[in-house]
Design an enzyme around this catalytic site. Structure first.
Site, PDB file in Angstrom:
ATOM      1  N   LEU A 361      -1.817  24.322   6.312  1.00 34.96           N
ATOM      2  CA  LEU A 361      -2.628  23.332   5.597  1.00 34.96           C
ATOM      3  C   LEU A 361      -2.127  23.071   4.178  1.00 34.96           C
ATOM      4  O   LEU A 361      -2.769  22.322   3.438  1.00 34.96           O
ATOM      5  CB  LEU A 361      -4.087  23.793   5.540  1.00 34.96           C
ATOM      6  CG  LEU A 361      -4.801  23.931   6.893  1.00 34.96           C
ATOM      7  CD1 LEU A 361      -6.181  24.524   6.696  1.00 34.96           C
ATOM      8  CD2 LEU A 361      -4.891  22.585   7.587  1.00 34.96           C
ATOM      9  N   ARG A 362      -1.004  23.702   3.828  1.00 32.95           N
ATOM     10  CA  ARG A 362      -0.518  23.528   2.464  1.00 32.95           C
ATOM     11  C   ARG A 362      -0.138  22.067   2.191  1.00 32.95           C
ATOM     12  O   ARG A 362      -0.306  21.563   1.091  1.00 32.95           O
ATOM     13  CB  ARG A 362       0.658  24.472   2.207  1.00 32.95           C
ATOM     14  CG  ARG A 362       1.044  24.560   0.739  1.00 32.95           C
ATOM     15  CD  ARG A 362       2.045  25.666   0.481  1.00 32.95           C
ATOM     16  NE  ARG A 362       1.404  26.964   0.540  1.00 32.95           N
ATOM     17  CZ  ARG A 362       1.757  27.923   1.378  1.00 32.95           C
ATOM     18  NH1 ARG A 362       2.732  27.719   2.239  1.00 32.95           N
ATOM     19  NH2 ARG A 362       1.148  29.080   1.374  1.00 32.95           N
ATOM     20  N   GLY A 363       0.371  21.373   3.200  1.00 34.05           N
ATOM     21  CA  GLY A 363       0.731  19.966   3.021  1.00 34.05           C
ATOM     22  C   GLY A 363      -0.474  19.102   2.700  1.00 34.05           C
ATOM     23  O   GLY A 363      -0.397  18.203   1.833  1.00 34.05           O
TER      24      GLY A 363
END
Length: 423
Positions: A361-363
């Site tokens: 989910l970093r993007g």
């Protein structure tokens, strides 16, 4: 005599005290100057005296800190004029994608840094180092080696936090955000910190000597040619970037300190790829290409020649633009918390990430932060689809799974998917 002693204002002061017997003469302090012998006030020189309980021939040399007459000072040292001049950020021609990624990370350090990859000689390191003039001031605890935040416990060292919990008033000073260079030849001890050898030998105590990660806390850590960095240093950076803390366990020392920094790396893809684990830690990815327009190339050459011939005058010509850009960054940092992004945009951003098979989910998080920082830079209080379209290729390009048979640039794939979802 003057040629041997240096300038006319210098002096050599010697004091010989050889205590072996009463018959040995003792020489009183004498100050030698060109053309005369004087006494009384002594300039900084060398004093020679024996150590206790040692032979008369065993002498130690120590510095003599003495008073200097103000009339004998030739001139004052101007650190600002003598410092190595930095190429102005506003004078960088082209490379808008790289410059935008750097500015957004200064506005919101939680974006997570930027990775700059491109051909050699395209101004990657010059642009990064020119960012120094635009960095704003932050408040730190005076004398603290970790640049502790006096208000946020998350950015406090252990000693400062204990003092605050006891109700002590800590001294606070304002200083510019620090930029620390991590050279490829650095050792792990120098990066993480190690035992203070000087205190161990002189005082016999264990003391910690902070490294580059401590110096870079709440600042910028720049690694040039990051794809050539040794694996053991990459592991150190991964650990600090993941937790925001640096833990040192060695030579009987156990210490942890905050190490939250903006990680900026640059490199040439021809020299090797970056490890996927470290690449994912960079919030944004900028690709730099060689300028092909002949007029722009001539302008870059002329501007560089002007800077090399007279750096101070060249910097002065861009002072107005630099000040305007610095004010713009300061206002954006102040207004960042008030910028809003609609839930509909958030859903579409996550849909783009999902359909591109982006791991984790970093993007999603970085794209939301970068879009808000861009809106703040433009002076707006609400994120638009155009803001997302500008930053999403840089936030997702390096997170896509590599296909060796794919010839299309990953940034183009992100832009196409964005157009499909947001249409």
């Amino acid at each position: 005599m003057a040629s041997l002693l240096g300038t006319s204002s210098s002096a050599i002061c010697a004091s010989h005290s050889l205590s072996s017997s009463s018959s040995t003469p003792s020489i009183s302090p004498i100050c030698f100057k060109p053309g005369k012998i004087c006494g009384g006030k002594l300039n900084a020189g060398i004093q020679i005296r024996p150590k206790k309980n040692r032979s008369r021939h065993h002498l130690s040399v120590v510095n003599v800190a003495t008073e200097i007459n103000s009339t004998e000072q030739v001139g004052k040292f101007d650190s600002k004029k003598s410092a190595r001049p930095v190429y102005p950020f506003a004078a960088i021609v082209g490379q808008d994608e790289m410059k935008l990624c750097l500015l957004l990370n200064v506005i919101d350090p939680k974006i997570g840094g930027v990775m700059i990859m491109g051909d050699r000689g395209t101004g990657k390191s010059t642009t990064v180092r020119s960012l120094v003039d635009l960095l704003p001031e932050i408040k730190v605890v005076a004398g603290d080696p970790y640049n502790s935040d006096p208000l946020d416990p998350e950015f406090m060292g252990v000693e400062v936090r204990e003092r605050v919990e006891r109700g002590e008033q800590v001294p606070v000073v304002a200083t510019k955000i620090n930029m620390v260079d991590l050279p490829l030849g650095a050792t792990e001890d120098r990066v993480c910190g190690t035992i203070d050898i000087e205190k161990a030998l002189t005082e016999g105590v264990k003391a910690f000597e902070p490294g580059l990660l401590a110096k870079a806390n709440r600042g910028i850590l720049y690694v040039d040619e990051v794809n050539l960095l040794d694996d053991h240093l990459v592991d150190v950076l991964l650990d600090s970037a993941a937790s925001g803390w640096n833990t040192v366990e060695r030579e009987g020392i156990s210490i942890s300190h905050p190490a939250r920094f903006i990680l900026i790396g640059s490199g040439n893809p021809e020299e090797g790829e970056l490890r996927p684990q470290l690449l994912d830690r960079f919030g944004m990815h900028a690709q730099v290409g060689t300028v092909r327009d002949a007029d722009l190339r001539v302008k870059i050459v002329e501007e560089r020649a002007r800077f090399d011939s007279n750096p101070q005058d060249f910097r002065e010509t861009y002072k107005t633009e630099q000040d305007k850009l610095q004010d713009q960054i300061s206002n954006a940092r102040s207004n960042l918390a008030s910028v809003q992004i609609d839930r509909e945009l958030k859903v579409k951003i996550s849909k783009v990430c999902s359909e591109l098979n982006v791991d984790g989910l970093r993007g999603d998080i970085v794209t939301n932060r970068a879009a808000k920082a861009l809106a703040a830079l433009k002076g707006k209080d609400r994120v638009t689809a155009d803001d997302v379209a500008t930053v999403i290729p840089n936030c997702l390009r390096h997170r896509l799974r590599k296909d060796p048979l794919e010839s299309i640039d990953s940034g183009v794939l992100v832009s196409e998917k964005f157009a499909e979802v947001f249409s």
